[in-house]
Write a protein that holds these residues in place. Structure first.
Motif, mmCIF file in Angstrom:
data_model
loop_
_atom_site.group_PDB
_atom_site.id
_atom_site.type_symbol
_atom_site.label_atom_id
_atom_site.label_comp_id
_atom_site.label_asym_id
_atom_site.label_seq_id
_atom_site.Cartn_x
_atom_site.Cartn_y
_atom_site.Cartn_z
ATOM 1 N N SER A 59 1.742 -3.813 1.283
ATOM 2 C CA SER A 59 0.959 -4.972 0.843
ATOM 3 C C SER A 59 0.292 -4.718 -0.507
ATOM 4 C CB SER A 59 -0.087 -5.321 1.893
ATOM 5 O OG SER A 59 -0.903 -4.205 2.129
ATOM 6 N N ASP A 60 -0.013 -3.443 -0.814
ATOM 7 C CA ASP A 60 -0.671 -3.139 -2.089
ATOM 8 C C ASP A 60 0.232 -3.456 -3.275
ATOM 9 O OD1 ASP A 60 -2.881 -2.221 -0.789
ATOM 10 O OD2 ASP A 60 -2.241 -0.136 -0.794
ATOM 11 N N THR A 61 1.559 -3.363 -3.054
ATOM 12 C CA THR A 61 2.482 -3.600 -4.167
ATOM 13 C C THR A 61 3.366 -4.820 -3.915
ATOM 14 O OG1 THR A 61 4.051 -2.038 -3.215
ATOM 15 C CG2 THR A 61 2.550 -1.191 -4.891
ATOM 16 N N PHE A 62 3.027 -5.598 -2.896
ATOM 17 C CA PHE A 62 3.705 -6.864 -2.592
ATOM 18 C C PHE A 62 5.193 -6.651 -2.297
ATOM 19 C CE2 PHE A 62 5.063 -11.229 -2.808
ATOM 20 C CZ PHE A 62 3.940 -11.957 -2.473
ATOM 21 N N GLN A 63 5.501 -5.765 -1.327
ATOM 22 C CA GLN A 63 6.907 -5.509 -0.985
ATOM 23 C C GLN A 63 7.346 -6.380 0.190
ATOM 24 O OE1 GLN A 63 8.877 -3.453 -3.096
ATOM 25 N NE2 GLN A 63 6.999 -4.122 -4.086
ATOM 26 N N LEU A 64 8.447 -7.107 0.015
ATOM 27 C CA LEU A 64 8.957 -8.037 1.042
ATOM 28 C C LEU A 64 10.354 -7.623 1.501
ATOM 29 C CD1 LEU A 64 8.052 -11.564 -0.422
ATOM 30 C CD2 LEU A 64 6.772 -10.209 1.223
ATOM 31 N N GLU A 65 10.695 -8.030 2.737
ATOM 32 C CA GLU A 65 12.064 -7.886 3.245
ATOM 33 C C GLU A 65 12.855 -9.123 2.815
ATOM 34 O OE1 GLU A 65 12.630 -5.344 5.754
ATOM 35 O OE2 GLU A 65 10.553 -4.665 5.747
ATOM 36 N N PRO A 116 -12.883 -19.405 0.245
ATOM 37 C CA PRO A 116 -13.074 -19.687 1.679
ATOM 38 C C PRO A 116 -11.862 -19.296 2.532
ATOM 39 C CG PRO A 116 -13.731 -21.575 0.336
ATOM 40 C CD PRO A 116 -13.127 -20.575 -0.602
ATOM 41 N N PHE A 117 -10.632 -19.381 1.981
ATOM 42 C CA PHE A 117 -9.452 -19.004 2.771
ATOM 43 C C PHE A 117 -9.450 -17.491 3.058
ATOM 44 C CE2 PHE A 117 -5.014 -17.487 2.984
ATOM 45 C CZ PHE A 117 -4.688 -18.042 4.212
ATOM 46 N N VAL A 118 -9.797 -16.692 2.064
ATOM 47 C CA VAL A 118 -9.850 -15.238 2.283
ATOM 48 C C VAL A 118 -10.918 -14.914 3.329
ATOM 49 C CG1 VAL A 118 -10.379 -13.003 1.208
ATOM 50 C CG2 VAL A 118 -8.927 -14.638 0.012
ATOM 51 N N ALA A 137 -6.447 -7.914 6.367
ATOM 52 C CA ALA A 137 -6.130 -9.117 5.597
ATOM 53 C C ALA A 137 -6.795 -9.038 4.233
ATOM 54 C CB ALA A 137 -6.595 -10.361 6.343
ATOM 55 N N ALA A 138 -7.988 -8.455 4.212
ATOM 56 C CA ALA A 138 -8.728 -8.359 2.950
ATOM 57 C C ALA A 138 -7.998 -7.463 1.965
ATOM 58 C CB ALA A 138 -10.124 -7.823 3.201
ATOM 59 N N GLU A 139 -7.260 -6.463 2.484
ATOM 60 C CA GLU A 139 -6.580 -5.528 1.576
ATOM 61 C C GLU A 139 -5.618 -6.249 0.642
ATOM 62 O OE1 GLU A 139 -4.677 -2.178 3.525
ATOM 63 O OE2 GLU A 139 -6.592 -1.866 4.567
ATOM 64 N N LEU A 140 -4.644 -6.988 1.241
ATOM 65 C CA LEU A 140 -3.685 -7.712 0.395
ATOM 66 C C LEU A 140 -4.391 -8.848 -0.328
ATOM 67 C CD1 LEU A 140 -0.882 -8.470 -0.672
ATOM 68 C CD2 LEU A 140 -0.630 -9.931 1.311
ATOM 69 N N LEU A 141 -5.166 -9.634 0.422
ATOM 70 C CA LEU A 141 -5.781 -10.808 -0.195
ATOM 71 C C LEU A 141 -6.811 -10.393 -1.241
ATOM 72 C CD1 LEU A 141 -5.983 -12.992 3.023
ATOM 73 C CD2 LEU A 141 -4.526 -13.388 1.038
ATOM 74 N N GLY A 142 -7.310 -9.151 -1.130
ATOM 75 C CA GLY A 142 -8.238 -8.639 -2.135
ATOM 76 C C GLY A 142 -7.516 -8.185 -3.392
#
Ligand SMILES: C[S@@+](CC[C@H](N)C(=O)[O-])C[C@H]1O[C@@H](n2cnc3c(N)ncnc32)[C@H](O)[C@@H]1O
Length: 270
Positions: free
Chosen positions: A4-10, A153-155, A166-171
């Motif tokens: 999540s820190d580097t936005f890696q997706l499958e 507000p969404f975060v 959730a805060a990690e990626l959204l942060g």
């Protein structure tokens, strides 16, 4: 470092990202970035952290497909990019060490990714190295979380429902969002800031629930949430996005960001 820190997706999430996230949000920023960078016919263009390639495709409309290259860490994103636009050169690589010679591009672009790089100054330094002395480096990042009318507000909702994970990626999204800091990082990389301006884009989604689907299933968050946490976020989102609901049930979600245009400081003519 977490995916999540580097936005890696499958692959499945990368396809979803291209189908939903790109038209809702990233296409508008890509148009602005290419316009601000003033991409012209025949210019050599690099899209750093290209994802599924919206910036490269937008630049190719002006520069010509054969003049554009896109680079990303993530093979799943690149395989979608190749499927959508096979005529552009797509390469796997790290923004921290770009596999290109010095001064090989007239325009180097990077959209919504600088905050995921462990060392943003090193990555900006690489963008400067591969840009022509008279060339342009242009970057888009989201603004500070405190300046986000809807995402703030969404975060908070996501953190209430799913805790700090959730805060990690959204942060991470907002980590380069302070304009003063962004300018300082850029100058520290040996670039001269030509312009740095805020912009408020509005992303359209069919409903508040659609917004959550795209935000979760088009990002690494999907793998981190339990079914219960995801259901709680879906249940709470209508209240959070109430100010942005339209009469037809759709929602226009504002995202504040910065568009920065810079020149290599040495020999750059601006
Ligand atoms: C939010 S996406 C943005 C993608 C694209 N620029 C767009 O506007 O749709 C962030 C991208 O940064 C990429 N990325 C993260 N760290 C990277 C690195 N060190 N080098 C290259 N790409 C990286 C991810 O793989 C992902 O595709």
């Amino acid at each position: 470092m977490a995916a999540s820190d580097t936005f890696q997706l499958e692959l499945e999430a990368a396809e979803f990202y291209e189908e939903k996230f790109v038209p809702a949000l990233f296409a508008e920023w890509a148009r602005l970035l290419v316009e601000e960078a003033d991409v012209r016919p025949g210019q050599r263009v690099l899209d750093v952290a290209c994802g599924t390639g919206i910036v490269a495709r937008t630049a190719a409309e002006r520069a010509g497909e054969e003049m554009v290259a896109g680079l990303d860490l993530n093979e799943a994103m690149l395989s979608v990019a190749r499927r959508v636009r096979p005529g552009i050169r797509w390469l796997q690589g790290d923004a921290a060490s770009l596999p290109f010679p010095d001064r090989g591009f007239d325009v180097v672009l990077c959209q919504m990714a600088l905050m995921f790089f462990p060392d943003p100054v090193a990555a900006l330094g690489e963008m400067r190295r591969v840009a022509d002395d008279a060339g342009t480096v242009a970057v888009v990042v989201p603004g500070r979380l405190d300046d986000q009318p809807a995402y703030g507000p969404f975060v908070q909702l996501a953190v209430r429902c799913a805790g700090e994970q959730a805060a990690e990626l959204l942060g991470t999204y907002w980590a380069c969002g302070d304009a003063g800091r962004l300018g300082a990082l850029t100058e520290a990389a040996g670039l001269r800031v030509r312009s740095l301006r805020p912009y408020l884009a509005t992303a359209g989604y069919g409903s508040p629930e659609d917004f959550v689907r795209v935000e979760v299933e088009g990002t690494p968050l999907a793998r981190q949430l339990s079914a219960r946490q995801y259901a709680l976020i879906r249940a709470g989102v209508r209240d959070v996005l109430a100010p942005y609901l339209r009469p037809d049930g759709s929602v226009g979600v504002p995202l504040q960001g910065h568009i920065l245009v810079a020149s290599p400081a040495v020999g750059g003519t601006g």
